[in-house]
Design an enzyme around this catalytic site. Structure first.
Site, PDB file in Angstrom:
ATOM      1  N   LYS A  54      -0.068  31.941   2.145  1.00  0.00           N
ATOM      2  CA  LYS A  54       1.081  31.708   1.268  1.00  0.00           C
ATOM      3  C   LYS A  54       1.012  30.303   0.676  1.00  0.00           C
ATOM      4  O   LYS A  54       1.209  30.105  -0.526  1.00  0.00           O
ATOM      5  CB  LYS A  54       2.399  31.887   2.052  1.00  0.00           C
ATOM      6  CG  LYS A  54       2.720  33.336   2.363  1.00  0.00           C
ATOM      7  CD  LYS A  54       3.899  33.491   3.323  1.00  0.00           C
ATOM      8  CE  LYS A  54       4.081  34.965   3.682  1.00  0.00           C
ATOM      9  NZ  LYS A  54       5.067  35.212   4.734  1.00  0.00           N
ATOM     10  N   GLN A  98       9.189  32.241   8.416  1.00  0.00           N
ATOM     11  CA  GLN A  98       8.273  33.301   8.842  1.00  0.00           C
ATOM     12  C   GLN A  98       8.815  33.994  10.098  1.00  0.00           C
ATOM     13  O   GLN A  98       9.224  33.340  11.064  1.00  0.00           O
ATOM     14  CB  GLN A  98       6.875  32.693   9.110  1.00  0.00           C
ATOM     15  CG  GLN A  98       5.801  33.698   9.451  1.00  0.00           C
ATOM     16  CD  GLN A  98       5.423  34.615   8.285  1.00  0.00           C
ATOM     17  OE1 GLN A  98       5.584  34.271   7.124  1.00  0.00           O
ATOM     18  NE2 GLN A  98       4.934  35.799   8.607  1.00  0.00           N
ATOM     19  N   ASP A 121      12.809  35.902   0.550  1.00  0.00           N
ATOM     20  CA  ASP A 121      12.488  37.140   1.267  1.00  0.00           C
ATOM     21  C   ASP A 121      13.494  38.256   0.972  1.00  0.00           C
ATOM     22  O   ASP A 121      13.226  39.420   1.275  1.00  0.00           O
ATOM     23  CB  ASP A 121      12.534  36.886   2.782  1.00  0.00           C
ATOM     24  CG  ASP A 121      11.183  36.538   3.373  1.00  0.00           C
ATOM     25  OD1 ASP A 121      10.186  37.135   2.945  1.00  0.00           O
ATOM     26  OD2 ASP A 121      11.138  35.695   4.284  1.00  0.00           O
TER      27      ASP A 121
HETATM   28  N1  GUN Z   1       6.735  38.559   8.882  1.00  0.00           N
HETATM   29  C1  GUN Z   1       6.111  39.682   8.491  1.00  0.00           C
HETATM   30  N2  GUN Z   1       6.402  39.986   7.204  1.00  0.00           N
HETATM   31  C2  GUN Z   1       7.238  39.006   6.780  1.00  0.00           C
HETATM   32  C3  GUN Z   1       7.876  38.757   5.549  1.00  0.00           C
HETATM   33  O1  GUN Z   1       7.747  39.503   4.567  1.00  0.00           O
HETATM   34  N3  GUN Z   1       8.656  37.645   5.490  1.00  0.00           N
HETATM   35  C4  GUN Z   1       8.826  36.818   6.572  1.00  0.00           C
HETATM   36  N4  GUN Z   1       9.631  35.765   6.431  1.00  0.00           N
HETATM   37  N5  GUN Z   1       8.251  37.028   7.733  1.00  0.00           N
HETATM   38  C5  GUN Z   1       7.457  38.113   7.835  1.00  0.00           C
END
Ligand code: GUN
Length: 294
Positions: A54, A98, A121
């Site tokens: 990311k 995350q 998100d």
């Molecule tokens: N962990 C697994 N997928 C995601 C996601 O799309 N966003 C976040 N913040 N954590 C994750």
């Protein structure tokens, strides 16, 4: 018949090129550089890989990346204080914490601390509520990537039977909502669903998001269906040598490809689209905050 393979990697490249162009416009015409802040708590190896990707792709798109590593024993109040500081930071347009968080933390409380307009998100109750009521909120990234691939493959989804296997807040529920918003007839299946095979066999669209390796069998797929496999499961691969592993999805790919019209591979399907959609959502959040239409 063998299915058309939906190339998530190539699609994600196209999305990222669009993001890059929008970022250039924001810089040149508005003197704005979108900023995405990512917080990771603890040392989950899979999460570390995702976050590294990311951060790298955010920078490649020309945006500012703010990255915070917090130790696994961080008190929840400290994490929430960090989120609040980022809420108040004008250089930060989007915030991602995350998941999963360490066990001592209340994930919902942390998510609710993020300003809804910076919740890239789309997990905040305000954003899930807006998604459910047809409003313009932030939309979760993986579901958004799934819908983009489905619309690109099938065009109009109106009237199609869709099944979502899995009911997580991150993927299952929001992808079902997006399919409903696209006028599909939607079934959400889960661990208590009876006759799962028969339910899947009725579907024109199958979205698999259960996190169980190759659980959905090839002969569950209706002839001509489109299959989106969100699962990423690491399994032993003794054929590659002792101790080796490989990634598989939630769908038995090679068997399903015999029946399906189109299918996403694992890896190289949904995964790359998730980060591309995250970058696109960061631009969307920035534009909304600044009242800019690109
Ligand atoms: N962990 C697994 N997928 C995601 C996601 O799309 N966003 C976040 N913040 N954590 C994750």
């Amino acid at each position: 018949m063998t299915a058309h393979i939906i190339d998530g990697k190539a699609f994600a490249e196209k999305v990222r090129a669009g993001v890059q162009a929008n970022v250039s416009t924001l810089k040149e015409h508005h003197n704005i550089t979108p900023g995405l802040a990512v917080i990771i708590v603890g040392e989950d190896p899979a999460s570390e890989v995702y976050v590294r990707n990311k951060v790298k792709q955010t920078k490649e798109a020309g945006m500012n990346s703010f990255h915070f590593d917090m130790p696994a024993d961080t008190p929840e109040a400290d994490l929430i204080a960090k989120v609040e500081a980022l809420n108040n930071d004008p250089a930060v347009n989007a915030i991602l914490v995350q998941l999963p968080l360490p066990k001592h933390m209340n994930e919902a409380a942390v998510i609710e601390a993020i300003l809804p307009e910076k919740d890239v998100d789309g997990f905040h109750v305000i954003n899930s509520g807006l998604l459910a009521t047809g409003g313009d909120g932030m939309v979760p990234c993986t579901p958004s990537g799934c819908l983009m691939m489905l619309k690109d493959t099938l065009g109009d989804l109106s009237g199609l039977n869709a099944i979502v296997v899995g009911r997580s807040n991150i993927v299952g529920k929001p992808v079902a909502q997006l399919l409903l918003n696209a006028n599909c007839t939607v079934t959400i299946a889960h661990s208590r669903t009876k006759n799962l095979r028969e339910e899947v066999l009725r579907a024109d669209i199958v979205v698999a998001a259960v996190g169980r390796p190759e659980m959905i069998k090839g002969d569950w797929i209706k002839k001509g269906a489109t299959v989106i496999d969100v699962g990423v499961n690491r399994i032993p691969a003794p054929e590659k040598g002792e101790g080796k592993t490989r990634l598989v999805g939630d769908v038995d790919y090679s068997a399903a490809a015999i029946h399906a019209h189109a299918i996403t591979p694992v890896p190289g399907g949904v995964g790359p689209m998730t980060i591309a959609c995250l970058l696109a959502s960061t631009v969307t959040a920035t534009c909304r905050q600044k009242g800019i239409e690109l």
